[in-house]
Design a protein around this motif. Sequence first.
Motif, short mmCIF file in Angstrom:
data_model
loop_
_atom_site.label_atom_id
_atom_site.label_comp_id
_atom_site.label_asym_id
_atom_site.label_seq_id
_atom_site.Cartn_x
_atom_site.Cartn_y
_atom_site.Cartn_z
N GLU A 154 -27.94 31.45 6.09
CA GLU A 154 -27.95 30.01 6.75
C GLU A 154 -28.83 29.32 8.19
N LEU A 155 -29.14 30.51 8.91
CA LEU A 155 -30.02 30.01 10.13
C LEU A 155 -31.38 30.20 9.60
N GLU A 156 -31.73 30.79 8.40
CA GLU A 156 -33.74 31.16 8.12
C GLU A 156 -33.23 29.39 7.68
N LYS A 157 -32.24 29.01 6.83
CA LYS A 157 -32.83 27.68 6.27
C LYS A 157 -32.41 26.73 6.95
N GLN A 158 -31.89 26.56 8.05
CA GLN A 158 -32.23 25.69 9.39
C GLN A 158 -33.10 25.38 9.87
N CYS A 159 -33.36 27.17 10.31
CA CYS A 159 -34.83 27.17 11.14
C CYS A 159 -36.55 27.00 10.24
N ALA A 160 -36.29 26.51 8.63
CA ALA A 160 -37.15 26.35 7.96
C ALA A 160 -37.10 24.79 8.00
N GLU A 161 -36.42 24.91 7.59
CA GLU A 161 -36.28 22.99 7.68
C GLU A 161 -36.45 22.73 9.18
N ARG A 162 -36.03 22.53 10.20
CA ARG A 162 -36.76 22.03 11.03
C ARG A 162 -38.17 22.22 11.24
N ILE A 163 -38.70 23.77 11.33
CA ILE A 163 -40.11 23.89 11.86
C ILE A 163 -40.82 22.93 10.63
N GLN A 164 -40.14 22.76 9.30
CA GLN A 164 -41.38 21.80 8.92
C GLN A 164 -41.29 19.63 9.22
N LYS A 165 -39.85 19.59 9.45
CA LYS A 165 -40.30 18.47 10.65
C LYS A 165 -41.09 18.09 11.88
N GLY A 166 -41.16 19.64 12.36
CA GLY A 166 -41.45 20.05 13.90
C GLY A 166 -43.29 19.60 13.68
N ASN A 167 -43.44 20.61 12.62
CA ASN A 167 -45.13 20.15 12.04
C ASN A 167 -45.13 19.02 11.18
N GLU A 211 -50.22 14.42 23.51
CA GLU A 211 -50.74 15.12 24.17
C GLU A 211 -49.88 16.10 24.84
N SER A 212 -49.03 15.82 25.19
CA SER A 212 -47.48 16.37 26.50
C SER A 212 -47.07 16.35 25.39
N LYS A 213 -46.61 15.32 24.12
CA LYS A 213 -45.05 15.20 23.33
C LYS A 213 -45.81 16.65 22.31
N ARG A 214 -47.28 16.45 22.06
CA ARG A 214 -47.43 17.13 20.69
C ARG A 214 -47.72 19.18 21.26
N GLN A 215 -47.57 19.02 22.24
CA GLN A 215 -47.45 20.62 22.93
C GLN A 215 -46.20 21.25 22.70
N ASN A 216 -45.15 20.43 23.06
CA ASN A 216 -43.99 20.29 23.55
C ASN A 216 -43.32 20.89 21.70
N TYR A 217 -43.70 20.35 21.11
CA TYR A 217 -43.65 20.40 19.39
C TYR A 217 -44.17 21.65 19.21
N LEU A 218 -45.35 21.98 19.60
CA LEU A 218 -45.68 23.26 19.05
C LEU A 218 -44.87 24.62 19.71
N ASP A 219 -44.54 24.42 20.97
CA ASP A 219 -43.64 25.19 21.48
C ASP A 219 -42.37 25.14 21.03
N ALA A 220 -41.82 24.52 20.78
CA ALA A 220 -40.30 23.73 19.95
C ALA A 220 -40.98 24.88 18.39
N VAL A 221 -42.23 24.40 17.67
CA VAL A 221 -42.04 24.89 16.06
C VAL A 221 -42.29 26.87 16.69
N LYS A 222 -43.33 27.15 17.58
CA LYS A 222 -43.48 29.22 17.90
C LYS A 222 -41.93 29.26 17.79
N GLU A 223 -41.41 29.08 19.10
CA GLU A 223 -39.36 29.05 19.08
C GLU A 223 -39.06 29.47 17.84
N LEU A 224 -38.67 27.73 17.02
CA LEU A 224 -37.82 28.27 15.42
C LEU A 224 -38.57 29.04 15.03
#
Length: 186
Positions: A95-108, A57-70
Amino acid sequence: KKDVPVDNPKEYDKNSLQQKINLKQNSFQTKKTDYTNTDYWLKNNPKKEEVDTTELESKRQNYLDAVKELKNKQEIARGKQCPTCGSEVQKADPELEKQCAERIQKGNEWIATINKQIDEGKSVVKHNNYYDAQTNNLNSLKNDLTSLKQELDSLKEKFELSDKINEIVSYNSEVDLKNRELQNLY
């Protein structure tokens, strides 16, 4: 006159005893079936090893925070225009927008995986709680069956004595009747 070997001969009414025996036997059979089914379920569904989901649950919260930041970074990378004149206030960075989209997808995807593990952990806890409840139920059924068996044995014993007691009561009634007749003669 003969002595009746029981305190209350009315308790030895054959029809009444037979009804009580039938009721107890039906109850016994129902509980025995429940006991058998519960015992079978317990043997085929053993307790499972529980997993502590606190870390997940702690890990999940970290990922949720990271996705929100992305998502915030992605919004900034899209650029902004002035609401009044429409001129570009902040330059877009595709380019940055594309990188964020990919990282958001991985985070989700990671969040979905963690959610699945947390759900499995909760399912195991739920199963184990049900297992414990069924174990208690099995012990309760065992006690009920023991008690019912004793009651049935007692009723059957009374049933077997009922003919002898009824015979004695009938004999005593005849003796009483003859005694009254003899007293009426004198």
